[in-house]
Write a protein that holds these residues in place. Structure first.
Motif, PDB file in Angstrom:
ATOM      1  N   GLY A   1       0.846  -1.122  -0.048  1.00  0.00           N
ATOM      2  CA  GLY A   1      -0.034   0.116  -0.017  1.00  0.00           C
ATOM      3  C   GLY A   1       0.719   1.207  -0.004  1.00  0.00           C
ATOM      4  N   GLU A   2       0.374   2.489  -0.408  1.00  0.00           N
ATOM      5  CA  GLU A   2       0.966   3.676  -0.222  1.00  0.00           C
ATOM      6  C   GLU A   2       2.013   4.009   0.666  1.00  0.00           C
ATOM      7  N   ASP A   3       1.519   3.758   1.831  1.00  0.00           N
ATOM      8  CA  ASP A   3       2.476   4.198   3.146  1.00  0.00           C
ATOM      9  C   ASP A   3       3.467   3.105   3.280  1.00  0.00           C
ATOM     10  N   ALA A   4       2.943   1.812   3.294  1.00  0.00           N
ATOM     11  CA  ALA A   4       3.659   0.448   3.458  1.00  0.00           C
ATOM     12  C   ALA A   4       4.883   0.542   2.446  1.00  0.00           C
ATOM     13  N   ILE A   5       4.614   0.485   1.244  1.00  0.00           N
ATOM     14  CA  ILE A   5       5.625   0.580   0.386  1.00  0.00           C
ATOM     15  C   ILE A   5       6.828   1.645   0.438  1.00  0.00           C
ATOM     16  N   ALA A   6       6.347   2.856   0.865  1.00  0.00           N
ATOM     17  CA  ALA A   6       7.443   3.995   0.916  1.00  0.00           C
ATOM     18  C   ALA A   6       8.332   3.652   2.252  1.00  0.00           C
ATOM     19  N   THR A   7       7.825   3.024   3.126  1.00  0.00           N
ATOM     20  CA  THR A   7       8.593   2.597   4.290  1.00  0.00           C
ATOM     21  C   THR A   7       9.470   1.228   4.013  1.00  0.00           C
ATOM     22  N   ASN A   8       8.682   0.502   3.031  1.00  0.00           N
ATOM     23  CA  ASN A   8       9.678  -0.902   2.842  1.00  0.00           C
ATOM     24  C   ASN A   8      10.804  -0.537   1.886  1.00  0.00           C
ATOM     25  N   LEU A   9      10.655   0.484   1.223  1.00  0.00           N
ATOM     26  CA  LEU A   9      11.759   0.709   0.220  1.00  0.00           C
ATOM     27  C   LEU A   9      13.029   1.154   0.884  1.00  0.00           C
ATOM     28  N   ARG A  10      12.637   1.607   2.204  1.00  0.00           N
ATOM     29  CA  ARG A  10      14.142   1.834   2.951  1.00  0.00           C
ATOM     30  C   ARG A  10      14.870   0.680   3.435  1.00  0.00           C
ATOM     31  N   ASP A  11      14.121  -0.286   3.432  1.00  0.00           N
ATOM     32  CA  ASP A  11      14.791  -1.531   3.874  1.00  0.00           C
ATOM     33  C   ASP A  11      15.387  -2.353   2.861  1.00  0.00           C
ATOM     34  N   PRO A  12      16.730  -2.197   2.795  1.00  0.00           N
ATOM     35  CA  PRO A  12      17.455  -2.753   1.513  1.00  0.00           C
ATOM     36  C   PRO A  12      17.316  -4.412   1.142  1.00  0.00           C
ATOM     37  N   ALA A  13      17.161  -5.079   2.308  1.00  0.00           N
ATOM     38  CA  ALA A  13      16.962  -6.490   2.212  1.00  0.00           C
ATOM     39  C   ALA A  13      15.597  -6.768   1.577  1.00  0.00           C
ATOM     40  N   TRP A  14      14.712  -5.805   1.946  1.00  0.00           N
ATOM     41  CA  TRP A  14      13.144  -6.058   1.280  1.00  0.00           C
ATOM     42  C   TRP A  14      13.347  -5.571  -0.061  1.00  0.00           C
ATOM     43  N   LEU A  15      13.842  -4.497  -0.490  1.00  0.00           N
ATOM     44  CA  LEU A  15      14.207  -3.993  -1.670  1.00  0.00           C
ATOM     45  C   LEU A  15      14.916  -4.914  -2.579  1.00  0.00           C
ATOM     46  N   GLU A  16      15.745  -5.537  -2.099  1.00  0.00           N
ATOM     47  CA  GLU A  16      16.706  -6.415  -2.945  1.00  0.00           C
ATOM     48  C   GLU A  16      15.867  -7.503  -3.503  1.00  0.00           C
ATOM     49  N   GLY A  17      15.015  -8.288  -2.506  1.00  0.00           N
ATOM     50  CA  GLY A  17      14.268  -9.305  -2.797  1.00  0.00           C
ATOM     51  C   GLY A  17      13.210  -9.038  -3.693  1.00  0.00           C
ATOM     52  N   ARG A  18      12.561  -7.793  -3.488  1.00  0.00           N
ATOM     53  CA  ARG A  18      11.317  -7.476  -4.560  1.00  0.00           C
ATOM     54  C   ARG A  18      11.986  -7.166  -5.888  1.00  0.00           C
ATOM     55  N   VAL A  19      12.991  -6.325  -5.729  1.00  0.00           N
ATOM     56  CA  VAL A  19      13.330  -6.041  -7.201  1.00  0.00           C
ATOM     57  C   VAL A  19      13.817  -7.234  -8.163  1.00  0.00           C
ATOM     58  N   ARG A  20      14.482  -8.199  -7.190  1.00  0.00           N
ATOM     59  CA  ARG A  20      14.898  -9.417  -7.966  1.00  0.00           C
ATOM     60  C   ARG A  20      13.729 -10.249  -8.332  1.00  0.00           C
ATOM     61  N   ALA A  21      12.614 -10.224  -7.482  1.00  0.00           N
ATOM     62  CA  ALA A  21      11.514 -11.179  -7.928  1.00  0.00           C
ATOM     63  C   ALA A  21      11.028 -10.326  -9.355  1.00  0.00           C
ATOM     64  N   HIS A  22      10.814  -8.916  -9.084  1.00  0.00           N
ATOM     65  CA  HIS A  22      10.170  -8.069 -10.373  1.00  0.00           C
ATOM     66  C   HIS A  22      11.091  -8.702 -11.740  1.00  0.00           C
ATOM     67  N   GLU A  23      12.286  -8.742 -11.577  1.00  0.00           N
ATOM     68  CA  GLU A  23      13.079  -8.843 -12.814  1.00  0.00           C
ATOM     69  C   GLU A  23      12.885 -10.549 -13.262  1.00  0.00           C
ATOM     70  N   ASN A  24      13.184 -11.327 -12.051  1.00  0.00           N
ATOM     71  CA  ASN A  24      12.739 -12.727 -12.539  1.00  0.00           C
ATOM     72  C   ASN A  24      11.500 -13.285 -13.324  1.00  0.00           C
ATOM     73  N   VAL A  25      10.499 -12.314 -12.931  1.00  0.00           N
ATOM     74  CA  VAL A  25       9.253 -12.662 -13.343  1.00  0.00           C
ATOM     75  C   VAL A  25       9.292 -12.188 -14.885  1.00  0.00           C
ATOM     76  N   LEU A  26       9.866 -10.924 -15.204  1.00  0.00           N
ATOM     77  CA  LEU A  26      10.117 -10.578 -16.493  1.00  0.00           C
ATOM     78  C   LEU A  26      11.124 -11.475 -17.334  1.00  0.00           C
ATOM     79  N   ALA A  27      12.211 -11.818 -16.732  1.00  0.00           N
ATOM     80  CA  ALA A  27      13.196 -12.494 -17.571  1.00  0.00           C
ATOM     81  C   ALA A  27      12.351 -14.136 -17.830  1.00  0.00           C
ATOM     82  N   ALA A  28      11.357 -14.337 -17.161  1.00  0.00           N
ATOM     83  CA  ALA A  28      10.955 -15.693 -17.468  1.00  0.00           C
ATOM     84  C   ALA A  28      10.054 -15.449 -18.860  1.00  0.00           C
ATOM     85  N   ALA A  29       9.194 -14.273 -18.677  1.00  0.00           N
ATOM     86  CA  ALA A  29       8.249 -14.083 -19.855  1.00  0.00           C
ATOM     87  C   ALA A  29       9.243 -13.721 -21.057  1.00  0.00           C
TER      88      ALA A  29
END
Lengths: 262, 64
Positions: free
Chosen positions: A61-89
């Motif tokens: 959600g709006e507030d949650a994502i802004a907060t989570n972005l500051r957590d490098p471990a969260w960010l790395e996991g989500r950014v890699r997941a985003h890329e993995n999905v696109l790479a599979a396609a």
């Protein structure tokens, strides 16, 4: 992805990118895990389909994502997941990658977005059969001063000589950098279908002591990828001995080639 | 292209990835979208992460 269902107040639809609907099928993304462990599926509208996942709004959600972005471990996991999905396609289809963090409240809103963006159809054809390759070029920073000194030379004289030598080396380095920047991008772009030179990164961001002179992205037809690598290899052979280093990454989904130039 | 240690390679790839995934790609207005300020904060957080990796790599490097 089933229509409607339990998409209630607590979940949103995260969109990774867009593919041609006629060529996509649900099996395409079987076994690919999305951002929140939920299945990744397709939401089709006319000629295009969004690759999407249901995500909990207490994380995205709006507030949650802004907060989570500051957590490098969260960010790395989500950014890699985003890329993995696109790479599979990307392995099977042309893909229009979306920027991270595009979320809709309902599947219906995803369909509306697709319907409002006819530009996706042309964008898909521009990148069909092509991948993005990234090339960064660096020149080594000045070598440390040699410890040679003329016997009997005074300290003052040695200091001046050393200063002159350092200035000469720096001038040479700047010339090399300018030449490398021009030749590299020109020759790599000639081996690609489209090319863009992005702003250079500071040493702090690049994490390297060498100075960046090229931050390029190249759209290359899959069958010409070898030729592109040859062009890069030739540059390495020519400029490598002078202290130039290249770093190639990819193949990537065409992140740099999907927004219309204004 | 050149031989780098796995940790350094990991660092490069994550940075490349963040550069693309957060700064490039199609921008459409979602019901929820990241603001530029949010993305700037990402870089602050990421530098901390990368600094910790590169400190392991190069004992001489100073992490901020």
């Amino acid at each position: 992805v089933s229509a409607g269902g339990r998409a209630g107040r607590g979940t949103g639809w995260y969109v990774y990118g867009v593919v041609p609907a006629g060529e996509a099928h649900d099996g395409l993304l079987e076994g690919v895990s999305g951002l929140a462990g939920d299945a990744v599926g397709l939401v089709a509208a006319g000629p295009v389909a969004a690759i999407a996942t249901r995500v909990p709004l207490d994380e995205f959600g709006e507030d949650a994502i802004a907060t989570n972005l500051r957590d490098p471990a969260w960010l790395e996991g989500r950014v890699r997941a985003h890329e993995n999905v696109l790479a599979a396609a990307l392995a099977a289809l042309p893909v229009i990658p979306f920027r991270f963090g595009t979320i809709y409240r309902s599947e219906e809103h995803v369909r509306e977005m697709l319907g409002e963006n006819e530009r996706f159809v042309d964008a898909i054809e521009r990148v069909r059969g092509r991948v993005e390759l990234g090339v960064k070029g660096f020149v080594a920073t000045a070598a440390p001063a040699a410890e040679t000194e003329a016997p009997g030379a005074s300290a003052g004289r040695r200091y001046l000589e050393e200063k002159q030598r350092a200035r000469r080396l720096e001038e040479e380095r700047q010339r090399l950098k300018a030449r490398a920047a021009e030749e590299s991008h020109e020759r790599l772009a000639a081996a690609a279908d489209d090319a863009t030179a992005n702003p250079l990164q500071s040493q702090e961001v690049s994490g390297r002591e060498d100075e960046m002179f090229l931050n390029g992205a190249y759209l290359v037809a899959i069958e010409r990828e070898d030729r592109f690598r040859v062009a890069l290899g030739e540059l390495e052979q020519e400029l490598g001995p002078s202290g130039v280093v290249y770093e190639m990454t990819g193949p990537w989904p065409p992140y740099n080639f999907v927004e219309d130039p204004e | 292209v050149n031989g780098r240690s796995p940790a350094a390679q990991h660092e490069v790839t994550l940075l490349e990835l963040v550069d693309r995934v957060l700064n490039k790609g199609v921008v459409v207005t979602g019901d929820i979208t990241l603001s530029v300020a949010d993305v700037d904060l990402v870089y602050v957080g990421l530098r901390v992460l990368l600094a910790s990796v590169s400190t392991l790599e190069q004992p001489g490097a100073t992490a901020k």
